[in-house]
Design an enzyme around this catalytic site. Structure first.
Site, PDB file in Angstrom:
ATOM      1  N   CYS A 126       0.828  -1.215   0.000  1.00 38.14           N
ATOM      2  CA  CYS A 126       0.000   0.000   0.000  1.00 38.14           C
ATOM      3  C   CYS A 126       0.861   1.264   0.000  1.00 38.14           C
ATOM      4  O   CYS A 126       0.645   2.188  -0.799  1.00 38.14           O
ATOM      5  CB  CYS A 126      -0.950   0.004   1.183  1.00 38.14           C
ATOM      6  SG  CYS A 126      -0.254  -0.613   2.697  1.00 38.14           S
ATOM      7  N   HIS A 240      -2.762   6.131   4.783  1.00 37.81           N
ATOM      8  CA  HIS A 240      -1.324   6.327   5.047  1.00 37.81           C
ATOM      9  C   HIS A 240      -0.882   7.705   4.548  1.00 37.81           C
ATOM     10  O   HIS A 240      -1.328   8.160   3.488  1.00 37.81           O
ATOM     11  CB  HIS A 240      -0.510   5.277   4.301  1.00 37.81           C
ATOM     12  CG  HIS A 240      -0.634   3.879   4.816  1.00 37.81           C
ATOM     13  ND1 HIS A 240      -1.230   3.560   6.015  1.00 37.81           N
ATOM     14  CD2 HIS A 240      -0.228   2.703   4.266  1.00 37.81           C
ATOM     15  CE1 HIS A 240      -1.192   2.245   6.196  1.00 37.81           C
ATOM     16  NE2 HIS A 240      -0.593   1.691   5.141  1.00 37.81           N
TER      17      HIS A 240
END
Ligand code: 2RA
Length: 335
Positions: A126, A240
């Site tokens: 990711c 994130h």
């Protein structure tokens, strides 16, 4: 298209079903797959219930595509069996990412490497996906020399148990009672920051940091630049965040950098600090774009740029990228 979703009960698996539905992927038959203990249970897709089947039953059903998010060991064991049966696997685990015989793909960057012969395709990590969405176009224009990344990663990257730990610690703090929640992390995550994503390797880097230092080179097909990373877990759930320092071989113009990124499919520039406009995980949650801001020259050395990248790690960082790979395969008759 007959599509199997392997790991359909997990956090990413559930988002995969949501994204497949949202993007109206051409599914004629959905085959949800999970571990033996979940076989027979139901998952929801397009307001209907589907019964979870075993790995072997899924192989026997011969789907066209199997999207895996079931962990590395399961993928190492079963992805070859699916591929052997002629099923194209898109795997979200780290099992195949650095295998030289397997493609590692972010569609906006390197979908062109895919062929009909690719039967196991790796979905990048990711934190890598959101990084290369920015590095890719800038590398083409200015030629990367060195990249320094510091990440601030959502607990959703660890999984449901980590989200439960954070929420329980918040609850305990509010109620002033210790509810002894099961700890996924070695320490409290609430009001804390852990420089520890995944496990430590012998060189004192974590596996997460090593992924960030290796995967971008494979995706960009460019080994001429260097990366170093520090990955930090923070008490956030929406996505994130990454602080990135990029040194180029060539000089750049800030307005041109913003223009290049604004014109990159899948990237949204939010960069107006005079009005407190910059990307934040709270805003990225549930979205598929990669958000970039705080774009500014590094005043400490020439040809160097600082910027801030935020994305929902369960969506573009995992499920949506995998579904976009499947969309590319279908659109180009590669499956
Ligand atoms: C994490 N990137 O955030 C890893 C795996 N999802 O923990």
């Amino acid at each position: 298209m007959k599509v199997a979703v392997v790991g359909s009960t997990g956090m990413v698996g559930q988002v995969m079903l949501k994204v497949l539905e949202e993007r109206n992927f051409p599914i004629t038959e959905l085959i949800p797959v999970a571990s033996e203990k979940s076989v027979g249970k139901k998952v929801k897709y397009k307001q209907e219930e589907y019964t979870i089947v075993s790995m072997n039953d899924a192989i026997a059903a011969k789907p066209d595509i199997a999207i895996f998010s079931a962990g590395g060991s399961t993928s190492l064991e079963f992805a070859p069996q699916f591929a052997e049966a002629g099923i194209t696997v898109i795997d979200n685990s780290s099992a195949w990412r650095m295998d030289p015989t397997k493609k590692l793909v972010v569609p906006e960057i390197n979908a062109n490497v895919l062929t009909a012969e690719d039967k196991i395709i790796a979905n990048p990590n990711c934190s890598t996906i959101q990084l290369v969405m920015v590095l890719g176009p800038l590398n083409k224009k200015y030629d990367l020399k060195r990249v320094v990344i510091s990440t601030y990663q959502s607990v959703t990257g660890t999984g449901k148990a980590a989200v439960d730990q954070l929420n329980s610690e918040i609850e305990s703090a509010v109620n002033k009672e210790d509810n002894n929640v099961a700890k996924v992390y070695p320490y409290q995550i609430f009001k804390n920051a852990l420089p520890h994503c995944d496990v430590f390797s012998d060189d004192d880097y974590t596996k997460e940091e090593i992924k960030l230092m290796k995967e971008p080179k494979k995706i960009l097909g460019d080994d001429t630049f260097n990366l170093t990373a520090t990955a930090v877990r923070v008490p956030v759930q929406g996505g994130h965040s990454e602080s990135v320092n990029i040194e180029f071989e060539n000089e750049f113009d800030l307005d041109e950098v913003r223009k290049i990124l604004s014109e990159t499919p899948g990237v949204v520039v939010i960069d107006d600090v005079k009005n407190n406009q910059y990307p934040m995980p709270l805003d990225s949650e549930g979205k598929d774009e990669v958000f970039v801001g705080r774009i500014r020259r590094d005043l400490s050395q020439p040809k160097t740029l600082n910027l801030w990248i935020v994305a929902d790690n369960l969506r573009k960082g995992a499920a949506t990228n995998a579904v976009q790979i499947a969309e590319y395969l279908v659109a180009n008759n590669l499956v």
